[in-house]
Design a protein around this motif. Structure first.
Motif, PDB file in Angstrom:
ATOM      1  N   ARG A   1       4.636   1.406  12.311  1.00 55.37           N
ATOM      2  CA  ARG A   1       3.732   2.510  12.696  1.00 55.37           C
ATOM      3  C   ARG A   1       4.819   3.497  13.651  1.00 55.37           C
ATOM      4  O   ARG A   1       4.316   4.083  14.688  1.00 55.37           O
ATOM      5  CB  ARG A   1       2.584   2.409  13.501  1.00 55.37           C
TER       6      ARG A   1
ATOM      7  N   GLY B   1       5.952  10.090   5.084  1.00 59.54           N
ATOM      8  CA  GLY B   1       4.996   9.435   5.920  1.00 59.54           C
ATOM      9  C   GLY B   1       4.300  10.402   6.909  1.00 59.54           C
ATOM     10  O   GLY B   1       4.061  11.738   6.711  1.00 59.54           O
TER      11      GLY B   1
ATOM     12  N   PRO C   1       1.565   7.349  11.721  1.00 60.78           N
ATOM     13  CA  PRO C   1       1.889   6.586  10.576  1.00 60.78           C
ATOM     14  C   PRO C   1       1.153   5.268  10.621  1.00 60.78           C
ATOM     15  O   PRO C   1       0.651   4.883  11.330  1.00 60.78           O
ATOM     16  CB  PRO C   1       3.316   6.198  11.431  1.00 60.78           C
ATOM     17  N   ARG C   2       1.005   4.869   9.310  1.00 59.41           N
ATOM     18  CA  ARG C   2       0.445   3.852   8.780  1.00 59.41           C
ATOM     19  C   ARG C   2       1.275   2.539   8.216  1.00 59.41           C
ATOM     20  O   ARG C   2       0.884   1.579   7.865  1.00 59.41           O
ATOM     21  CB  ARG C   2      -0.435   3.973   7.623  1.00 59.41           C
ATOM     22  N   GLN C   3       2.648   2.759   8.003  1.00 58.91           N
ATOM     23  CA  GLN C   3       3.571   1.788   7.581  1.00 58.91           C
ATOM     24  C   GLN C   3       3.679   0.569   8.695  1.00 58.91           C
ATOM     25  O   GLN C   3       3.504   0.925   9.911  1.00 58.91           O
ATOM     26  CB  GLN C   3       4.878   2.336   7.141  1.00 58.91           C
ATOM     27  N   GLU C   4       4.117  -0.601   8.301  1.00 59.91           N
ATOM     28  CA  GLU C   4       4.514  -1.637   9.454  1.00 59.91           C
ATOM     29  C   GLU C   4       5.283  -1.025  10.654  1.00 59.91           C
ATOM     30  O   GLU C   4       6.354  -0.447  10.169  1.00 59.91           O
ATOM     31  CB  GLU C   4       5.209  -2.520   8.686  1.00 59.91           C
TER      32      GLU C   4
ATOM     33  N   THR D   1      -0.698   9.415   2.338  1.00 57.98           N
ATOM     34  CA  THR D   1      -0.623   8.014   2.622  1.00 57.98           C
ATOM     35  C   THR D   1      -0.287   7.505   4.031  1.00 57.98           C
ATOM     36  O   THR D   1      -0.752   6.549   4.458  1.00 57.98           O
ATOM     37  CB  THR D   1       0.171   7.205   1.566  1.00 57.98           C
ATOM     38  N   HIS D   2       0.318   8.531   4.574  1.00 58.51           N
ATOM     39  CA  HIS D   2       0.993   8.218   6.038  1.00 58.51           C
ATOM     40  C   HIS D   2       1.900   7.354   5.945  1.00 58.51           C
ATOM     41  O   HIS D   2       2.321   6.602   6.933  1.00 58.51           O
ATOM     42  CB  HIS D   2      -0.030   8.113   7.190  1.00 58.51           C
ATOM     43  N   LYS D   3       2.505   7.017   4.815  1.00 57.21           N
ATOM     44  CA  LYS D   3       3.636   5.879   4.527  1.00 57.21           C
ATOM     45  C   LYS D   3       4.832   6.525   3.733  1.00 57.21           C
ATOM     46  O   LYS D   3       4.583   6.975   2.575  1.00 57.21           O
ATOM     47  CB  LYS D   3       3.007   4.541   3.804  1.00 57.21           C
TER      48      LYS D   3
ATOM     49  N   SER E   1      -2.910   6.797  -2.805  1.00 60.58           N
ATOM     50  CA  SER E   1      -3.411   5.731  -1.977  1.00 60.58           C
ATOM     51  C   SER E   1      -3.327   4.552  -2.533  1.00 60.58           C
ATOM     52  O   SER E   1      -3.251   3.387  -2.183  1.00 60.58           O
ATOM     53  CB  SER E   1      -5.118   5.863  -1.176  1.00 60.58           C
TER      54      SER E   1
END
Length: 159
Positions: A137, A127, A132-135, A110-112, A87
């Motif tokens: 999602r 991911g 999902p946690r990236q821009e 991290t889900h990214k 993380s």
């Protein structure tokens, strides 16, 4: 050879079932942890060998915490990554991968999504299919293909 790499599905199996219909046939499925009890489903629907490790949310499981295996000419280390502080970045993970003498480290947590290719080590995080946690999602996964010369090619994809 086509390898589907997923992680952090957290028992939201509908997305996996949708994905496996889309990408089949595959030669291997790799899950980087936090399946939360869906291992039998992956074994049933993948139709190929499955490599899977436990994540920080995989309680009461017999899954190993980490695995090392050969994939073509590459030595792979599979871990969820939470024990290596991913993380905060993947530098500690890559240092450990180099110390282990692996070519590729695959992780989740991290889900990214990440495809981090350096001279000596490649770090892969598909991911999350579920959270999902990236821009943007968007649920993500990676397709790894080994070409006729055994070279790995990575393709980040979204549902």
């Amino acid at each position: 050879m086509r390898v589907l790499i997923i992680s952090d599905t957290h028992r939201r199996d509908d997305r996996f079932l949708e994905l496996i219909k889309r990408v089949k046939p595959i030669d291997m499925l790799i899950h980087c942890g936090d399946s939360e009890g869906s291992e039998d489903l992956y074994l049933e629907y993948a139709g190929c060998p499955v490599e899977i490790v436990s994540g920080n949310n995989d309680f009461f499981t017999d899954l190993p915490r980490e695995k090392e295996f050969q994939l073509g000419k590459y030595k792979v280390w599979l871990t969820h990554g939470h024990n290596y502080y991913v993380s905060m970045g993947n530098s500690m993970l890559k240092e450990e991968a180099q110390a282990r003498g692996v070519d590729i480290v695959m992780y989740g947590h991290t889900h990214k999504p990440v495809i981090d290719m350096e001279k000596d080590i490649t770090a892969i995080n598909p991911g999350s299919l579920s959270f999902p946690r990236q821009e943007g999602r968007r649920p993500s996964y990676i397709l790894m293909e080994l070409d006729k010369d055994g070279q790995a090619h990575y393709h980040l994809n979204y549902l």
